[in-house]
Write a protein that holds these residues in place. Structure first.
Motif: not given
Length: 107
Positions: A32-40, A88-91
């Motif tokens: 869930d945090y990865a999804m949030a970080l991808y979005s932001l 950040a998005a890539k990771q």
């Protein structure tokens, strides 16, 4: 060592380690945090980064994230904090994709 320097070193180490073998299995909370970080990261939402960083730390302290997951997420956060949105998005995307691949492999 200053915290920013520590995070930069950690991010570099994680980038090298993750770039070679990918992410291991993560919990639903980490996903869930990865999804949030991808979005932001895609939105370049610098104003949301501190709140997510605090939430990651709180989840880690509460035991909802393992040390490994927290380090991985902090590495992504470090890139976002420094404005390296692409990395950040890539990771974050890689973390999510690795979970999907693991799920398909376990069927």
């Amino acid at each position: 060592m200053k915290p920013r320097t520590t995070y930069a070193c950690l991010a570099l180490a994680l980038t090298l380690a993750v770039g070679c073998g990918g992410y291991g299995e993560v919990s639903p909370v980490a996903y869930d945090y990865a999804m949030a970080l991808y979005s932001l990261s895609n939105q370049k939402a610098a104003d949301r980064v501190p709140a997510v960083a605090e939430q990651v730390e709180a989840s880690h302290q509460a035991g909802d994230l393992s040390d490994r997951e927290a380090r991985w997420l902090q590495g992504i956060l470090s890139d976002a904090e420094s404005g390296d949105w692409k990395s950040a998005a890539k990771q974050a995307r890689r973390m999510m994709e690795d979970q999907v691949k693991r799920g398909a492999a376990n069927r």
